[in-house]
Scaffold this motif. Structure first.
Motif, short mmCIF file in Angstrom:
data_model
loop_
_atom_site.label_atom_id
_atom_site.label_comp_id
_atom_site.label_asym_id
_atom_site.label_seq_id
_atom_site.Cartn_x
_atom_site.Cartn_y
_atom_site.Cartn_z
N ASP A 118 0.82 -1.21 0.00
CA ASP A 118 0.00 0.00 0.00
C ASP A 118 0.86 1.27 0.00
O ASP A 118 0.53 2.25 -0.68
CB ASP A 118 -0.92 0.00 1.22
CG ASP A 118 -2.15 -0.86 1.02
OD1 ASP A 118 -2.41 -1.24 -0.14
OD2 ASP A 118 -2.86 -1.13 2.01
N LEU A 119 1.94 1.26 0.75
CA LEU A 119 2.80 2.44 0.83
C LEU A 119 3.48 2.71 -0.51
O LEU A 119 3.66 3.87 -0.91
CB LEU A 119 3.83 2.25 1.94
CG LEU A 119 3.24 2.30 3.36
CD1 LEU A 119 4.23 1.75 4.37
CD2 LEU A 119 2.83 3.72 3.73
N SER A 120 3.86 1.65 -1.20
CA SER A 120 4.46 1.82 -2.52
C SER A 120 3.47 2.48 -3.47
O SER A 120 3.83 3.39 -4.24
CB SER A 120 4.90 0.46 -3.09
OG SER A 120 5.89 -0.13 -2.27
N ALA A 121 2.20 2.04 -3.41
CA ALA A 121 1.17 2.62 -4.27
C ALA A 121 0.88 4.06 -3.86
O ALA A 121 0.70 4.95 -4.72
CB ALA A 121 -0.11 1.79 -4.19
N ALA A 122 0.87 4.33 -2.56
CA ALA A 122 0.60 5.68 -2.07
C ALA A 122 1.69 6.65 -2.51
O ALA A 122 1.40 7.79 -2.93
CB ALA A 122 0.49 5.67 -0.55
N ILE A 123 2.94 6.19 -2.44
CA ILE A 123 4.07 7.03 -2.89
C ILE A 123 3.94 7.35 -4.37
O ILE A 123 4.31 8.44 -4.83
CB ILE A 123 5.40 6.31 -2.59
CG1 ILE A 123 5.65 6.28 -1.08
CG2 ILE A 123 6.57 6.99 -3.30
CD1 ILE A 123 6.82 5.43 -0.66
N GLY A 124 3.38 6.42 -5.12
CA GLY A 124 3.16 6.66 -6.54
C GLY A 124 2.20 7.79 -6.81
O GLY A 124 2.29 8.47 -7.84
N PHE A 125 1.25 8.00 -5.89
CA PHE A 125 0.29 9.10 -6.04
C PHE A 125 0.86 10.42 -5.52
O PHE A 125 0.79 11.44 -6.19
CB PHE A 125 -1.01 8.77 -5.30
CG PHE A 125 -1.87 7.77 -6.01
CD1 PHE A 125 -2.54 8.10 -7.19
CD2 PHE A 125 -2.01 6.48 -5.52
CE1 PHE A 125 -3.34 7.18 -7.84
CE2 PHE A 125 -2.80 5.55 -6.16
CZ PHE A 125 -3.46 5.89 -7.34
N GLU A 126 1.43 10.36 -4.30
CA GLU A 126 2.01 11.56 -3.69
C GLU A 126 3.21 11.16 -2.83
O GLU A 126 3.02 10.60 -1.74
CB GLU A 126 0.98 12.30 -2.83
CG GLU A 126 0.01 13.16 -3.62
CD GLU A 126 -0.85 14.05 -2.71
OE1 GLU A 126 -1.23 15.13 -3.16
OE2 GLU A 126 -1.13 13.63 -1.58
N PRO A 127 4.42 11.43 -3.29
CA PRO A 127 5.62 10.99 -2.56
C PRO A 127 5.97 11.91 -1.38
O PRO A 127 6.89 12.71 -1.45
CB PRO A 127 6.72 11.04 -3.63
CG PRO A 127 6.27 12.11 -4.57
CD PRO A 127 4.77 12.05 -4.59
N ILE A 128 5.23 11.77 -0.27
CA ILE A 128 5.51 12.60 0.90
C ILE A 128 6.44 11.83 1.85
O ILE A 128 6.41 10.59 1.90
CB ILE A 128 4.22 13.02 1.63
CG1 ILE A 128 3.48 11.79 2.17
CG2 ILE A 128 3.32 13.82 0.70
CD1 ILE A 128 2.24 12.14 2.98
N PRO A 129 7.29 12.53 2.60
CA PRO A 129 8.32 11.89 3.45
C PRO A 129 7.78 10.83 4.41
O PRO A 129 8.42 9.80 4.62
CB PRO A 129 8.92 13.07 4.21
CG PRO A 129 8.74 14.24 3.29
CD PRO A 129 7.42 14.00 2.62
N GLU A 130 6.62 11.06 5.00
CA GLU A 130 6.08 10.11 5.97
C GLU A 130 5.94 8.72 5.38
O GLU A 130 6.21 7.71 6.03
CB GLU A 130 4.72 10.60 6.48
CG GLU A 130 4.09 9.65 7.50
CD GLU A 130 2.63 9.94 7.78
OE1 GLU A 130 2.11 9.41 8.78
OE2 GLU A 130 2.00 10.69 6.99
N LEU A 131 5.51 8.68 4.12
CA LEU A 131 5.30 7.39 3.47
C LEU A 131 6.61 6.63 3.29
O LEU A 131 6.66 5.40 3.43
CB LEU A 131 4.61 7.59 2.12
CG LEU A 131 3.26 8.33 2.15
CD1 LEU A 131 2.69 8.45 0.74
CD2 LEU A 131 2.28 7.61 3.06
N PHE A 132 7.67 7.36 2.97
CA PHE A 132 8.98 6.73 2.80
C PHE A 132 9.46 6.10 4.11
O PHE A 132 9.98 4.98 4.13
CB PHE A 132 10.00 7.77 2.31
CG PHE A 132 9.83 8.16 0.87
CD1 PHE A 132 10.65 7.62 -0.10
CD2 PHE A 132 8.84 9.05 0.50
CE1 PHE A 132 10.50 7.97 -1.44
CE2 PHE A 132 8.68 9.41 -0.83
CZ PHE A 132 9.51 8.87 -1.81
#
Length: 386
Positions: A118-132
């Motif tokens: 899910d985090l990989s997909a979320a980063i694809g939409f909006e790469p915000i630092p928290e997700l990394f």
């Protein structure tokens, strides 16, 4: 009646305007009762025609579950958020929020693999630092060290990572390095073992020995193996069988250039607890090996036929000279029958040329015989160094 008009038709522009107002101005709903069929109808139509609104509605519904503790609420939240993801909102922010919140729920349940997806997909939409940071944490917790390192190093801006994520990266690097070192050691050991095996086989062939299948399944001899020392001498585990008493001795390390006389003298000096008549001594004992007792493992090895079932050995000869006899096929390790002259069994055995059932009793190690200290092990005696 208004709902009927909406459904039947004739006022398309009117209900389209109502839906637009409903979607863009949620405050308008304050003047309506949610239980009102008109409210429910407008809401259903709005959600059906506006995927982003439907997705955001599912997001809000899921967040309400997250506010309450407990795994059951987290699972309900995941279901709601999944419904929102399936709405396929055209808005990147909405999708990012849905996937990020669902990832956090999965992490709370310990489902770090799903969280990483899910985090990989979320980063694809909006790469915000928290997700990394969340993705690094999830990968580290399920030991995805190689993937973690690749992900970290693929990010051009390392400053977006928190100190915790950077530590996880360093730890993953250390773990991978240790794994590589251990693998290298194992590979080296395998190569060395393979090389040693080839050296032993080569030495056996050069010394004109024939190795056959195992015949005696004695527990102490299960792992018995022929070895080769740096000087090129073969070391054998040797089984001495006392047919008359259904007993045996195991010499764990018998060097090829040593004699049967040397080793049996050490065994006899330690005493044979079952030889109450003291019939076995250096003047009475004789050694025999069974001829062609098994088939050679090498299909090209030559077998010399003989009518003799057992062949007498000169116990003053070197072991290697005895093993090179054309009629001796070594059954994984050398086996010799030990008899005492002057007994009724001696004459009967040679006349009948038969073998008896074996029961091991004495475990003897050649490098320990001189000390002659022993330990009772329930019927067996192990002679070992002090």
């Amino acid at each position: 009646e208004y709902m009927g008009i909406l459904i039947i038709g004739g006022m398309e522009k009117k209900w389209e305007k109502d839906i637009e107002d409903f979607s863009k101005h949620p405050l308008n709903t304050n003047i309506m009762d949610p239980a009102d069929p008109l409210y429910q109808g407008l809401e259903a139509l709005a959600l059906e025609t506006n995927p982003d609104l439907a997705a955001r509605s599912a997001l809000e519904y899921g967040l309400n579950f997250i506010k309450n503790p407990g795994k059951a609420n987290i699972r309900e939240a995941i279901a709601a958020l999944s419904d929102g993801v399936n709405k396929k909102s055209p808005v990147a922010e909405t999708n990012r929020k849905l996937l990020a919140e669902r990832a956090k729920c999965q992490m709370a349940l310990g489902n770090y693999g799903y969280a990483v997806t899910d985090l990989s997909a979320a980063i694809g939409f909006e790469p915000i630092p928290e997700l990394f940071d969340l993705k690094i944490k999830s990968m580290f917790l399920i030991s995805k060290n190689e993937e973690l390192v690749k992900f970290f190093e693929s990010c051009p801006k390392k400053e977006i990572f928190s100190a915790e994520s950077k530590d996880a990266y360093k730890n993953s690097l250390a773990i991978l390095k240790k794994q590589e070192e251990e693998k290298a050691k194992i590979d080296t050991a395998k190569k060395a073992k393979k090389s040693e095996k080839h050296r032993i086989i080569s030495a056996i062939n050069k010394k004109n020995l024939k190795i056959g299948s195992r015949i005696h399944n004695i527990p102490e001899m299960i792992d018995a193996k022929i070895t080769l020392d740096p000087a090129g001498k073969l070391h054998f585990p040797v089984l001495l069988v006392y047919e008359e008493h259904m007993q045996c001795d195991i010499i764990k390390d018998f060097v090829e250039d040593m004699t049967l006389a040397y080793h049996i003298s050490k065994v006899l000096s330690a005493g044979l607890p079952w030889d109450l008549a003291k019939a076995y001594n250096m003047d009475t004992i004789e050694f025999f090996f069974e001829t062609n007792m098994t088939k050679p493992l090498d299909p090209h090895a030559k077998i010399s036929e003989t009518k003799e079932k057992f062949k007498k050995c000169d116990m003053n000869k070197k072991l290697i000279d005895i093993l090179q006899d054309e009629h001796y096929i070594i059954p994984q390790f050398p086996v010799f029958t030990v008899l005492a002259k002057g007994t009724g069994f001696y004459s009967s055995f040679l006349a009948n040329q038969q073998t008896c059932f074996l029961i091991p009793c004495l475990l003897y190690t050649s490098d320990a015989a001189d000390e002659r200290s022993s330990v009772d092990l329930g019927g067996r005696r192990i002679i070992k160094k002090k």
